[in-house]
Design a protein around this motif. Structure first.
Motif, PDB file in Angstrom:
ATOM      1  N   SER A   1       0.839  -1.175   0.000  1.00  0.00           N
ATOM      2  CA  SER A   1       0.000   0.000   0.000  1.00  0.00           C
ATOM      3  C   SER A   1       0.881   1.233   0.000  1.00  0.00           C
ATOM      4  CB  SER A   1      -0.893  -0.050   1.232  1.00  0.00           C
ATOM      5  OG  SER A   1      -0.954   1.190   1.829  1.00  0.00           O
TER       6      SER A   1
ATOM      7  N   GLU B   1       1.208  -2.306  10.373  1.00  0.00           N
ATOM      8  CA  GLU B   1       1.262  -3.229  11.508  1.00  0.00           C
ATOM      9  C   GLU B   1       1.512  -2.494  12.823  1.00  0.00           C
ATOM     10  OE1 GLU B   1       3.031  -3.456   8.795  1.00  0.00           O
ATOM     11  OE2 GLU B   1       2.523  -5.327   7.781  1.00  0.00           O
TER      12      GLU B   1
ATOM     13  N   GLY C   1      -5.721  -4.885   4.546  1.00  0.00           N
ATOM     14  CA  GLY C   1      -5.164  -5.703   3.470  1.00  0.00           C
ATOM     15  C   GLY C   1      -4.237  -4.870   2.603  1.00  0.00           C
ATOM     16  N   PRO C   2      -4.370  -4.980   1.289  1.00  0.00           N
ATOM     17  CA  PRO C   2      -3.426  -4.265   0.411  1.00  0.00           C
ATOM     18  C   PRO C   2      -3.798  -2.804   0.165  1.00  0.00           C
ATOM     19  CG  PRO C   2      -4.918  -5.616  -0.898  1.00  0.00           C
ATOM     20  CD  PRO C   2      -5.274  -5.872   0.541  1.00  0.00           C
TER      21      PRO C   2
ATOM     22  N   LEU D   1      -5.234 -12.298  -1.861  1.00  0.00           N
ATOM     23  CA  LEU D   1      -4.885 -11.361  -0.794  1.00  0.00           C
ATOM     24  C   LEU D   1      -6.100 -11.081   0.088  1.00  0.00           C
ATOM     25  CD1 LEU D   1      -2.826  -8.801  -2.913  1.00  0.00           C
ATOM     26  CD2 LEU D   1      -2.040 -10.858  -1.769  1.00  0.00           C
TER      27      LEU D   1
ATOM     28  N   TYR E   1      -8.719  -9.112   2.361  1.00  0.00           N
ATOM     29  CA  TYR E   1      -9.302  -7.768   2.514  1.00  0.00           C
ATOM     30  C   TYR E   1     -10.519  -7.957   3.415  1.00  0.00           C
ATOM     31  CZ  TYR E   1     -11.040  -3.159   1.041  1.00  0.00           C
ATOM     32  OH  TYR E   1     -11.477  -1.847   1.006  1.00  0.00           O
TER      33      TYR E   1
ATOM     34  N   HIS F   1      -2.287  -9.673   6.083  1.00  0.00           N
ATOM     35  CA  HIS F   1      -1.170  -9.598   5.136  1.00  0.00           C
ATOM     36  C   HIS F   1      -0.651 -10.990   4.775  1.00  0.00           C
ATOM     37  CE1 HIS F   1      -1.205  -5.333   5.237  1.00  0.00           C
ATOM     38  NE2 HIS F   1      -0.993  -5.279   6.537  1.00  0.00           N
ATOM     39  N   ARG F   2      -1.448 -12.002   5.078  1.00  0.00           N
ATOM     40  CA  ARG F   2      -1.037 -13.382   4.776  1.00  0.00           C
ATOM     41  C   ARG F   2      -1.892 -13.930   3.625  1.00  0.00           C
ATOM     42  NH1 ARG F   2      -1.621 -16.126   9.868  1.00  0.00           N
ATOM     43  NH2 ARG F   2      -3.015 -17.691   9.036  1.00  0.00           N
TER      44      ARG F   2
END
Lengths: 101, 321
Positions: free
Chosen positions: B2, B12, B39-40, B185, B187, B236-237
Motif C-alpha cells: 500500500s 502493523e 489488506g493491500p 490477498l 481484505y 497480510h497473509r
C-alpha cells in the motif's frame, strides 16, 4: 475481388509469438499480446490455429488441408465449416494476412 | 504494497481504530483525514453521517487506522448528502468515491450501507494493481476456498458459515489476486448479509458478531457479520486457492454437487471481474496458475447446514485435514 478471408488469393498465418496458450481440459485459453484479450478455443479451433502457425494458407488451401489435419474425411469438415472456424480466428485477431493483395 | 506509509510507521505498527478516542475519529472523519489500512489497500474516509461513523467504529474496531492528514491513500470515499438541500431538508446520504456512478440516495440511517457500497466501488472500479473477481474467500492453513456467486446465490452466508468452521475470512466481496501468481490477498471487511441470511448467521455467530440491522434498503434487509480480530491480524497473509465453488441456494433443495470443468470455471470467473481485461497478461498468468491449482464445483443446497457439510466433504476429498 471479395474482401477479407473470403478472398481465395489472400494467404493467412498465425504468429505464435503473438499469443500464449494454456490448456485446461478440452479447451485452450489463448492470451493475445496484440489485443490484450483472452480467448477460449476448443480442440478444433486450436488445431486450426496450430496448422496456421506452420505455414501460410489461402482459405481454399486450408479447406483442403484442415480435414486431413484432423484426420477426418472432407464430408465431416466441409469448406463452409472451415471458413466459419477460420472466420472466428480472424474476428478475434489471432490470424494475419501475409500475401495476395 | 500500500502507498499509505506514515513516515516510518507501517500499518502493523499503527493504532487500531478502537485505540483512538471516538471524538478524534469523528473529527478526522469530518475532515477526511481518517485512513483505513486494510489488506493491500489504504482508504481515506470522510463523512459526518453519524450512522456510518458509528458503524465504522464498531465494525472496523480492530483495523489499523491513521488520523494524520498527510497519510497517503490508494482510494478516497466521501459518504455525503447528494446535494446541499438534502443536507438539511429530507436528509439523504450517498457514497462518493470521487467518480460518477449511479447510486440511489439513501436516508441518513442507511449510512453504513452507503459506506460499504462505496468501499466496494472504490476497489472494484479503481484498483488496477491486482486482479479483482467477484467472490468471497475463506482459508485455512492448507489453502483457500473461493466462493463465486451472483447476488442471492448464498455466497456471503456460506462464507459466514465457514468462518464458524474455523476458516479465516479473506474477503466477502472480492477475490483479490496478485498479478503473475495465484495468491489471494485478504481484505477482511464485514460480511454483507441480506434478508433471511441475517438471522441465520446471527443464530450461529451470536449477537456480538453482528451489526445492527437495516430494514427497507433497496436490497431488502441488510446486516453485517464482523471480521474477527484474527482475520484482521492475518490480513497480510495471502492464500492459494484450492477449491472454487459456484453455490446456488434454493429453498428446500436437496444438496447436490456437480464438478465444473476448469475451462468453464475460468470463463465464469472472468465474467465476474471488473478489471481482468485491463490487467492483461499479468491477470492471465495468475488466473491460469489458479485454474491449475483448483477443483471447481457447482453446489446446490436448501439450507446452511447442508452447504457446510458439502464444502467440508469437498475440502476433505482434496486432502485437507
Amino acid at each position: 475481388m471479395p474482401a477479407g478471408p473470403n478472398s481465395d488469393t489472400w494467404r493467412w498465418r498465425a504468429n505464435a509469438r503473438h499469443y500464449r496458450t494454456h490448456v485446461l481440459g478440452d479447451v485452450t485459453y489463448v492470451y493475445c499480446h496484440l489485443s490484450g484479450e483472452t480467448h477460449m478455443l476448443n480442440l478444433v479451433s486450436m488445431a486450426m490455429l496450430d496448422l496456421l502457425v506452420q505455414r501460410p494458407y489461402s482459405l481454399a488451401e486450408l479447406a483442403d488441408a484442415f480435414p486431413a489435419c484432423l484426420d477426418v474425411p472432407v464430408a465431416e469438415c466441409p469448406p463452409a465449416v472451415v471458413a466459419r472456424l477460420f472466420g472466428e480466428l480472424d474476428d478475434v485477431g489471432l490470424v494475419e494476412r501475409v500475401s495476395g493483395a | 504494497m500500500s502507498g499509505s506509509w506514515n513516515g516510518s510507521v507501517g500499518p502493523e505498527a499503527m493504532k487500531r481504530l478502537a485505540d483512538h478516542a471516538v471524538r478524534d475519529v469523528a473529527a478526522a472523519l469530518a475532515r477526511g483525514h481518517l485512513v483505513l489500512h486494510l489488506g493491500p489497500f489504504a482508504l481515506a474516509l470522510r463523512t459526518d453521517n453519524a450512522a456510518a461513523r458509528d458503524f465504522l467504529v464498531s465494525m472496523y474496531a480492530n483495523c489499523p487506522v491513521s488520523l494524520d492528514q498527510d497519510t497517503m491513500a490508494d482510494f478516497s470515499l466521501h459518504v455525503r448528502p447528494p446535494n446541499l438541500l438534502r443536507r438539511f431538508v429530507r436528509r439523504q446520504v450517498m457514497p462518493d468515491p470521487g467518480f460518477y456512478f449511479p447510486s440511489v440516495p439513501l436516508p441518513p440511517r442507511m449510512g453504513p450501507l452507503a459506506l460499504e457500497m462505496g468501499m466496494n466501488m472504490a476497489v472494484a472500479l479503481q484498483c488496477f494493481r491486482f486482479a479483482i473477481y467477484h467472490a468471497a474467500v475463506v482459508a485455512d492453513e492448507t489453502g483457500a476456498i473461493v466462493i463465486s456467486a451472483n447476488s442471492g446465490g448464498g455466497k456471503s452466508t456460506l462464507a459466514a458459515a465457514l468462518m464458524q468452521e474455523n476458516f479465516r475470512l479473506l474477503s466477502d466481496e472480492f477475490a483479490i489476486m496478485q498479478p503473475g501468481e495465484p495468491l489471494l490477498l485478504p481484505y477482511p471487511r464485514p460480511v454483507s448479509l441480506k434478508n433471511a441470511s441475517v438471522d441465520i448467521v446471527r443464530a450461529f455467530a451470536g449477537n456480538d458478531a453482528m451489526s445492527g440491522v437495516l430494514h427497507g434498503t433497496p436490497k431488502g434487509t441488510i446486516g453485517y457479520r464482523r471480521a474477527r480480530k484474527s482475520d484482521i491480524a492475518a490480513m497480510h497473509r495471502p492464500a492459494r486457492g484450492r477449491l472454487l465453488l459456484f453455490p446456488t441456494f434454493m429453498e428446500g433443495a436437496k444438496a447436490e454437487v456437480k464438478p465444473v470443468e476448469a475451462g468453464d470455471a475460468v470463463m465464469r470467473f472472468i465474467a465476474g471481474s471488473p478489471n481482468y481485461h485491463v490487467l492483461g497478461e499479468a491477470a492471465y498468468t495468475s488466473l491460469m496458475a489458479f485454474a491449475d491449482s483448483i477443483r471447481a464445483y457447482d453446489i446446490t443446497y436448501g439450507n446452511t447446514a447442508d452447504s457446510v457439510a458439502l464444502v467440508r466433504e469437498l475440502w476433505t476429498q482434496g486432502g485437507a485435514a
